[in-house]
Scaffold this motif. Structure first.
Motif, PDB file in Angstrom:
ATOM      1  N   UNK A  70       0.830  -1.209   0.000  1.00  0.00           N
ATOM      2  CA  UNK A  70       0.000   0.000   0.000  1.00  0.00           C
ATOM      3  C   UNK A  70       0.861   1.255   0.000  1.00  0.00           C
ATOM      4  N   UNK A  71       1.924   1.240   0.768  1.00  0.00           N
ATOM      5  CA  UNK A  71       2.836   2.392   0.797  1.00  0.00           C
ATOM      6  C   UNK A  71       3.482   2.616  -0.562  1.00  0.00           C
ATOM      7  N   UNK A  72       3.793   1.514  -1.245  1.00  0.00           N
ATOM      8  CA  UNK A  72       4.469   1.615  -2.549  1.00  0.00           C
ATOM      9  C   UNK A  72       3.560   2.231  -3.608  1.00  0.00           C
ATOM     10  N   UNK A  73       2.238   2.037  -3.471  1.00  0.00           N
ATOM     11  CA  UNK A  73       1.305   2.555  -4.484  1.00  0.00           C
ATOM     12  C   UNK A  73       0.507   3.759  -3.978  1.00  0.00           C
ATOM     13  N   UNK A  74       0.810   4.210  -2.758  1.00  0.00           N
ATOM     14  CA  UNK A  74       0.100   5.354  -2.211  1.00  0.00           C
ATOM     15  C   UNK A  74      -1.337   5.058  -1.853  1.00  0.00           C
ATOM     16  N   UNK A  75      -1.568   3.838  -1.348  1.00  0.00           N
ATOM     17  CA  UNK A  75      -2.933   3.422  -1.040  1.00  0.00           C
ATOM     18  C   UNK A  75      -3.147   3.151   0.432  1.00  0.00           C
ATOM     19  N   UNK A  76      -4.303   2.560   0.730  1.00  0.00           N
ATOM     20  CA  UNK A  76      -4.675   2.206   2.094  1.00  0.00           C
ATOM     21  C   UNK A  76      -4.873   0.700   2.191  1.00  0.00           C
ATOM     22  N   UNK A  77      -4.828   0.181   3.403  1.00  0.00           N
ATOM     23  CA  UNK A  77      -5.005  -1.251   3.643  1.00  0.00           C
ATOM     24  C   UNK A  77      -6.410  -1.516   4.167  1.00  0.00           C
ATOM     25  N   UNK A  78      -7.071  -2.529   3.596  1.00  0.00           N
ATOM     26  CA  UNK A  78      -8.375  -2.967   4.055  1.00  0.00           C
ATOM     27  C   UNK A  78      -8.337  -4.446   4.392  1.00  0.00           C
ATOM     28  N   UNK A 132       3.249 -10.700  -3.825  1.00  0.00           N
ATOM     29  CA  UNK A 132       3.249  -9.327  -3.293  1.00  0.00           C
ATOM     30  C   UNK A 132       4.655  -8.725  -3.222  1.00  0.00           C
ATOM     31  N   UNK A 133       5.685  -9.459  -2.737  1.00  0.00           N
ATOM     32  CA  UNK A 133       7.027  -8.868  -2.740  1.00  0.00           C
ATOM     33  C   UNK A 133       7.503  -8.465  -4.139  1.00  0.00           C
ATOM     34  N   UNK A 134       7.116  -9.242  -5.152  1.00  0.00           N
ATOM     35  CA  UNK A 134       7.490  -8.892  -6.532  1.00  0.00           C
ATOM     36  C   UNK A 134       6.799  -7.590  -6.939  1.00  0.00           C
ATOM     37  N   UNK A 135       5.523  -7.467  -6.588  1.00  0.00           N
ATOM     38  CA  UNK A 135       4.782  -6.246  -6.909  1.00  0.00           C
ATOM     39  C   UNK A 135       5.397  -5.040  -6.210  1.00  0.00           C
ATOM     40  N   UNK A 136       5.760  -5.210  -4.936  1.00  0.00           N
ATOM     41  CA  UNK A 136       6.380  -4.105  -4.192  1.00  0.00           C
ATOM     42  C   UNK A 136       7.649  -3.652  -4.883  1.00  0.00           C
ATOM     43  N   UNK A 137       8.465  -4.613  -5.277  1.00  0.00           N
ATOM     44  CA  UNK A 137       9.740  -4.293  -5.938  1.00  0.00           C
ATOM     45  C   UNK A 137       9.513  -3.550  -7.245  1.00  0.00           C
ATOM     46  N   UNK A 145       6.780  -1.798  -8.196  1.00  0.00           N
ATOM     47  CA  UNK A 145       6.201  -0.469  -7.978  1.00  0.00           C
ATOM     48  C   UNK A 145       7.254   0.517  -7.454  1.00  0.00           C
ATOM     49  N   UNK A 146       8.146   0.027  -6.628  1.00  0.00           N
ATOM     50  CA  UNK A 146       9.202   0.891  -6.120  1.00  0.00           C
ATOM     51  C   UNK A 146      10.145   1.328  -7.228  1.00  0.00           C
ATOM     52  N   UNK A 147      10.366   0.441  -8.207  1.00  0.00           N
ATOM     53  CA  UNK A 147      11.195   0.815  -9.370  1.00  0.00           C
ATOM     54  C   UNK A 147      10.541   1.951 -10.155  1.00  0.00           C
TER      55      UNK A 147
END
Length: 321
Positions: free
Chosen positions: A223-231, A308-313, A315-317
């Protein structure tokens, strides 16, 4: 000239986005009407913001420095309605709006259309679109009463672009909170940070498949990587993985973000009722038969702890570039 009243709402002394979205809805519904905004115990900067987002005039009601209840808000707004005689009144479909609007409708003997997500047509030909049966169908509602009350679901009407050169009258009225039967003495809030779930454009949500609190920490990173919120689903809340404040569904919050990422959520109908109107839904689940895939725009069959870790990586790129 006919008028539409928009009741603005604050959270922690900051205007909620749905206040601006309600102005846009008013302009869409009655484009030639004067839009009169009402704010209670706000500052003049907030009143000016309402004008810069499209209101023609703001009435600023200043009362005692105490928590606002639906009882008090209803009485104050009712007084303005009786003075202004508007064709319509728009509020956000929020906890406060859902409490105030029926009170006003009963006092005015007026029609109420709640949880509106779209308006078709204009003026007297307007039809209000709202979901029914937990989002499985939509109805087109009209009201023939002299004054019509409407609550709009957050994140469904695009706010008008802010125009800092736009000007309008700000009227400050001192009011009293009289004949109050219920008074809030104290509010105990849990500390929260990040994006407000009910107004987030991107939500990363977790279910029982997240397996624990540590799993939700991983979702928070996404969520932090995409500027979102957690539900969360009710199952995850019941299991103690996260706080019930994050619950999305029929008995939780109803959200309509631009992007909803469902991680380890099976897709029970009660959860789908709270998020099925999201603009884009991405589902991550290792069970290819999970019901969540039936409503997803994009599906990833796999272990969320690998995906999810792949997505985080990735999005951070994108963020860095």
């Amino acid at each position: 000239m006919s008028k539409i009243i928009v009741v603005g709402e604050l959270r922690n002394n900051v205007l909620r986005n749905v206040s601006f979205e309600a102005i846009a809805a008013a302009k869409q519904w009655q484009p030639s009407s004067e839009v009169v905004a009402i704010l209670i115990n706000a500052d003049e900067a907030a009143a000016t913001d309402m004008i810069q987002y499209g209101a023609d005039r703001t009435i600023l009601l200043q009362g005692p420095n105490q928590e606002l209840t639906a009882e008090v808000a209803s009485k104050l707004v009712l007084n303005v309605i009786q003075t202004e005689q508007p064709k319509g009144v728009i509020l956000g479909h929020t906890s406060l709006g859902k409490d105030v609007a029926p009170r006003l409708a009963a006092r005015l003997q007026a029609g109420l259309v709640s949880d509106v997500v779209k308006i078709e047509g204009q003026d007297d030909d307007a039809k209000f679109i709202r979901p029914i049966y937990s989002g499985k169908a939509f109805e087109k509602a009209i009201s023939k009463t002299e004054t019509v009350l409407v609550t709009v679901r957050p994140n469904n009407f695009s706010a008008l672009e802010k125009n800092t050169s736009r000007s309008g009258e700000v009227v400050v009225e001192n009011v009293e909170f009289t004949d109050v039967r219920v008074q809030i003495r104290e509010i105990l809030r849990k500390a929260s940070t990040g994006v407000d779930l009910s107004e987030a454009n991107i939500i990363v949500s977790g279910g029982r498949g997240v397996k624990g609190k540590e799993g939700f920490e991983l979702l928070q990173k996404l969520a932090n990587a995409v500027g979102g919120a957690v539900g969360a689903s009710r199952g995850a809340c019941d299991a103690g993985y996260c706080d019930y404040a994050l619950q999305i569904g029929q008995t939780g919050k109803v959200v309509t973000p631009d992007l909803y990422i469902a991680c380890g959520i099976s897709g029970a109908i009660q959860h789908i009722a709270g998020m099925s109107n999201s603009k884009v839904i991405v589902a991550i689940n290792k069970d290819p038969e999970a019901n969540i895939f039936s409503i997803a725009d994009y599906g990833i069959v796999g272990d969320l702890f690998e995906v999810v870790p792949i997505l985080i990586e990735e999005f951070q790129k994108v963020k860095v570039s």
